[in-house]
Design an enzyme around this catalytic site. Structure first.
Site, PDB file in Angstrom:
ATOM      1  N   ARG A 107       0.842  -1.525  -0.184  1.00 32.98           N
ATOM      2  CA  ARG A 107      -0.063  -0.152   0.429  1.00 32.98           C
ATOM      3  C   ARG A 107       0.649   1.411   0.168  1.00 32.98           C
ATOM      4  O   ARG A 107       0.463   2.939   0.651  1.00 32.98           O
ATOM      5  CB  ARG A 107      -1.199   0.299   0.878  1.00 32.98           C
ATOM      6  CG  ARG A 107      -2.294  -1.011   1.142  1.00 32.98           C
ATOM      7  CD  ARG A 107      -2.554  -1.258   0.526  1.00 32.98           C
ATOM      8  NE  ARG A 107      -3.824  -1.977   0.025  1.00 32.98           N
ATOM      9  CZ  ARG A 107      -3.674  -3.556  -0.499  1.00 32.98           C
ATOM     10  NH1 ARG A 107      -2.034  -3.317  -1.252  1.00 32.98           N
ATOM     11  NH2 ARG A 107      -4.002  -4.450  -0.074  1.00 32.98           N
ATOM     12  N   GLU A 131      -3.500   3.798   5.786  1.00 35.35           N
ATOM     13  CA  GLU A 131      -3.480   3.656   4.503  1.00 35.35           C
ATOM     14  C   GLU A 131      -4.039   5.161   4.134  1.00 35.35           C
ATOM     15  O   GLU A 131      -3.638   5.073   2.700  1.00 35.35           O
ATOM     16  CB  GLU A 131      -4.681   2.935   3.855  1.00 35.35           C
ATOM     17  CG  GLU A 131      -4.428   1.933   2.065  1.00 35.35           C
ATOM     18  CD  GLU A 131      -5.572   1.042   2.462  1.00 35.35           C
ATOM     19  OE1 GLU A 131      -5.567   0.073   3.397  1.00 35.35           O
ATOM     20  OE2 GLU A 131      -6.128   0.931   1.510  1.00 35.35           O
ATOM     21  N   SER A 175     -10.200   0.974   3.743  1.00 37.58           N
ATOM     22  CA  SER A 175      -9.887   0.877   4.588  1.00 37.58           C
ATOM     23  C   SER A 175      -8.870   2.196   4.851  1.00 37.58           C
ATOM     24  O   SER A 175      -8.079   2.690   4.652  1.00 37.58           O
ATOM     25  CB  SER A 175      -8.635   0.274   4.432  1.00 37.58           C
ATOM     26  OG  SER A 175      -9.140  -1.503   4.452  1.00 37.58           O
TER      27      SER A 175
HETATM   28  C1  FAD Z   1     -15.435   1.332  -0.989  1.00 36.73           C
HETATM   29  C2  FAD Z   1     -13.798   1.298  -0.691  1.00 36.73           C
HETATM   30  C3  FAD Z   1     -12.874  -0.097  -1.289  1.00 36.73           C
HETATM   31  C4  FAD Z   1     -11.741   0.210  -0.791  1.00 36.73           C
HETATM   32  N1  FAD Z   1     -11.178  -0.849  -1.441  1.00 36.73           N
HETATM   33  C5  FAD Z   1     -10.225  -0.995  -1.538  1.00 36.73           C
HETATM   34  C6  FAD Z   1      -9.481  -2.465  -2.113  1.00 36.73           C
HETATM   35  O1  FAD Z   1      -9.880  -3.027  -1.859  1.00 36.73           O
HETATM   36  N2  FAD Z   1      -7.997  -1.821  -2.068  1.00 36.73           N
HETATM   37  C7  FAD Z   1      -7.585  -1.074  -2.429  1.00 36.73           C
HETATM   38  O2  FAD Z   1      -6.127  -0.597  -2.660  1.00 36.73           O
HETATM   39  N3  FAD Z   1      -8.407   0.181  -2.078  1.00 36.73           N
HETATM   40  C8  FAD Z   1      -9.229   0.408  -1.845  1.00 36.73           C
HETATM   41  N4  FAD Z   1      -9.934   1.633  -1.571  1.00 36.73           N
HETATM   42  C9  FAD Z   1      -9.298   2.547  -1.104  1.00 36.73           C
HETATM   43  C10 FAD Z   1      -9.192   3.617  -2.820  1.00 36.73           C
HETATM   44  O3  FAD Z   1     -10.370   3.079  -3.992  1.00 36.73           O
HETATM   45  C11 FAD Z   1      -7.641   3.404  -3.873  1.00 36.73           C
HETATM   46  O4  FAD Z   1      -6.972   3.257  -2.817  1.00 36.73           O
HETATM   47  C12 FAD Z   1      -7.625   3.695  -5.714  1.00 36.73           C
HETATM   48  O5  FAD Z   1      -7.150   2.982  -5.873  1.00 36.73           O
HETATM   49  C13 FAD Z   1      -7.374   5.443  -5.234  1.00 36.73           C
HETATM   50  O6  FAD Z   1      -7.760   5.987  -6.314  1.00 36.73           O
HETATM   51  P1  FAD Z   1      -8.114   7.464  -6.585  1.00 36.73           P
HETATM   52  O7  FAD Z   1      -7.901   7.641  -7.534  1.00 36.73           O
HETATM   53  O8  FAD Z   1      -9.437   7.643  -5.690  1.00 36.73           O
HETATM   54  O9  FAD Z   1      -6.730   8.074  -5.439  1.00 36.73           O
HETATM   55  P2  FAD Z   1      -7.891   9.595  -4.584  1.00 36.73           P
HETATM   56  O10 FAD Z   1      -8.259   9.196  -2.999  1.00 36.73           O
HETATM   57  O11 FAD Z   1      -8.241  10.257  -5.690  1.00 36.73           O
HETATM   58  O12 FAD Z   1      -5.588   9.958  -4.395  1.00 36.73           O
HETATM   59  C14 FAD Z   1      -5.096   8.775  -3.706  1.00 36.73           C
HETATM   60  C15 FAD Z   1      -3.842   9.327  -3.465  1.00 36.73           C
HETATM   61  O13 FAD Z   1      -3.480   9.597  -4.461  1.00 36.73           O
HETATM   62  C16 FAD Z   1      -2.670  10.591  -5.250  1.00 36.73           C
HETATM   63  N5  FAD Z   1      -3.281  10.741  -6.878  1.00 36.73           N
HETATM   64  C17 FAD Z   1      -4.273  10.709  -7.596  1.00 36.73           C
HETATM   65  N6  FAD Z   1      -4.174  10.408  -8.587  1.00 36.73           N
HETATM   66  C18 FAD Z   1      -2.467  10.519  -8.871  1.00 36.73           C
HETATM   67  C19 FAD Z   1      -2.104  10.554  -9.627  1.00 36.73           C
HETATM   68  N7  FAD Z   1      -2.649  10.941 -11.363  1.00 36.73           N
HETATM   69  N8  FAD Z   1      -0.669  11.106  -9.803  1.00 36.73           N
HETATM   70  C20 FAD Z   1      -0.024  11.298  -8.821  1.00 36.73           C
HETATM   71  N9  FAD Z   1      -0.958  11.068  -7.281  1.00 36.73           N
HETATM   72  C21 FAD Z   1      -2.220  11.217  -7.556  1.00 36.73           C
HETATM   73  C22 FAD Z   1      -2.984  11.766  -4.475  1.00 36.73           C
HETATM   74  O14 FAD Z   1      -2.540  13.128  -4.573  1.00 36.73           O
HETATM   75  C23 FAD Z   1      -3.594  10.847  -3.265  1.00 36.73           C
HETATM   76  O15 FAD Z   1      -2.772  11.402  -2.493  1.00 36.73           O
HETATM   77  C24 FAD Z   1     -11.826   1.469  -0.958  1.00 36.73           C
HETATM   78  C25 FAD Z   1     -12.035   2.761  -1.298  1.00 36.73           C
HETATM   79  C26 FAD Z   1     -13.276   2.617  -0.775  1.00 36.73           C
HETATM   80  C27 FAD Z   1     -14.145   4.050  -0.859  1.00 36.73           C
END
Ligand code: FAD
Length: 332
Positions: free
Chosen positions: A186, A327, A236
């Site tokens: 992670r 996380e 999480s």
């Molecule tokens: C209901 C639910 C279930 C989930 N289950 C899981 C799971 O099973 N496993 C898991 O790993 N995660 C899980 N997640 C967390 C999340 O969905 C993942 O971590 C996802 O990959 C985050 O992507 P995002 O685009 O939403 O990132 P964001 O939340 O928009 O950003 C997260 C971080 O990434 C950075 N970021 C985003 N895009 C870029 C980019 N292009 N360049 C540089 N930095 C960037 C942001 O600055 C921030 O620091 C879950 C979330 C929810 C709400």
């Protein structure tokens, strides 16, 4: 003389001022961003990052906001949302390059939603992303945090990542081979600093029987429905614990021994054993169904979530002598 925002708006007409960030994250928590822009292609992303670097505007790139806790104080600078709309991408057989017997390479834009990637790979029979079924978010966010589930993670299939690195003097485009991304559970080199903007990822995939893949994806989706609570959350909150715990605890908590032998102690288990499920501060609640989720019941403040995070860390430390780590990324 034009102020910073007027200059920005001049070049990026879609830029907005004073935008509430709560609508741009799955937690539905967060204050106002001074400036705000949604971009969908890497050229525009690069252009805006360069512009802000030259004009001394602080930037922060988000994807789907599904792993973020945003402060009620908002953000003093420009929030750039880099994500496509669901269904907005088309991957075809021609998008893949054959690089070995039955092994293929594909470059995908960081703005793509995981959900789109999973469904399009499935329809073409390319295997490697089945674990991501049901996870919200973009590829950029997933690469940043090395997202994963059920024993797999995005780094398993990564070949290289293209980024913009924001330096003091300049913004540079770099290609990071997998080893340079420093992926661990992670996390990655990109998660430890907001100076890296992920433009795309190149992945290695293999062909697989579509029927087998479909069954795997359906199984994963079924497991997720039972496992994860419904409601506004950021997934999480804490990483699972991967180090040793005091063996004296095994007598009272026999499951701890089993988890330690497997190498991973679920954070949810530790929080549950602290009897914290259901604990509520304001409208923020530790889910009664899954202890590692905090749910926004409606109008939760970022402060209330932070207080719950602090309470969890403190209680787990007192009971088990270990420090669990977040996380979820805090933007504030
Ligand atoms: C209901 C639910 C279930 C989930 N289950 C899981 C799971 O099973 N496993 C898991 O790993 N995660 C899980 N997640 C967390 C999340 O969905 C993942 O971590 C996802 O990959 C985050 O992507 P995002 O685009 O939403 O990132 P964001 O939340 O928009 O950003 C997260 C971080 O990434 C950075 N970021 C985003 N895009 C870029 C980019 N292009 N360049 C540089 N930095 C960037 C942001 O600055 C921030 O620091 C879950 C979330 C929810 C709400």
């Amino acid at each position: 003389m034009m102020d910073k925002f007027e200059k920005l708006k001049n070049i990026f007409p879609a830029a907005r001022k004073d935008v509430s960030l709560r609508d741009y994250c799955t937690f539905r928590i967060g204050g106002v961003a001074d400036y705000f822009l949604e971009v969908e292609n890497s050229d525009e992303l690069e252009k805006v990052i360069l512009f802000c670097s030259k004009n001394d505007i602080k930037t922060y790139v988000i994807g789907a906001g599904s792993n973020l806790l945003i402060s009620d104080m908002g953000f003093k600078g420009l929030i750039v949302v880099y994500r496509r709309k669901y269904g907005d991408i088309k991957i075809t057989e021609n998008s893949f390059e054959l690089i070995g017997e039955d092994v293929f390479k594909i470059e995908l834009d960081a703005s793509f939603l995981l959900a789109d990637v999973v469904s399009q790979f499935l329809s073409l029979g390319f295997s490697g992303f089945e674990w991501a079924a049901g996870i919200p978010g973009t590829l950029g966010g997933a690469i940043n945090g090395n997202a994963g589930a059920f024993g797999s993670s995005i780094s398993d299939n990564i070949y290289e990542v293209d980024v913009l690195k924001i330096g003091k003097e300049e913004v540079k485009k770099n290609r990071y081979k997998k080893v340079a991304c420093k992926f661990v559970y992670r996390s990655s080199v990109f998660k430890t600093s907001s100076d890296y903007i992920i433009l795309s990822g190149t992945f290695i995939l293999r062909k697989k029987d579509k029927k087998i893949m479909k069954d795997e994806v359906n199984n994963i989706l079924k497991k997720r429905i039972g496992k994860y609570p419904i409601g506004f959350s950021a997934g999480s909150v804490f990483k699972n614990y991967e180090k040793e715990v005091d063996k004296k605890l095994f007598k009272k908590y026999p499951e701890l021994k089993e988890y330690t032998e497997k190498g991973v102690i679920p954070a949810g288990y530790l929080i549950e054993k602290c009897n914290l499920k259901g604990t509520r501060i304001g409208d923020a609640q530790i889910s009664p169904d899954h202890a590692n989720f905090i749910i926004n019941l409606g109008k939760a403040k970022s402060d209330s979530v932070l207080k719950l995070i602090f309470l969890i860390k403190k209680t787990v430390k007192e009971k088990f002598g270990i420090l669990i780590k977040e996380e979820v990324k805090y933007l504030g």
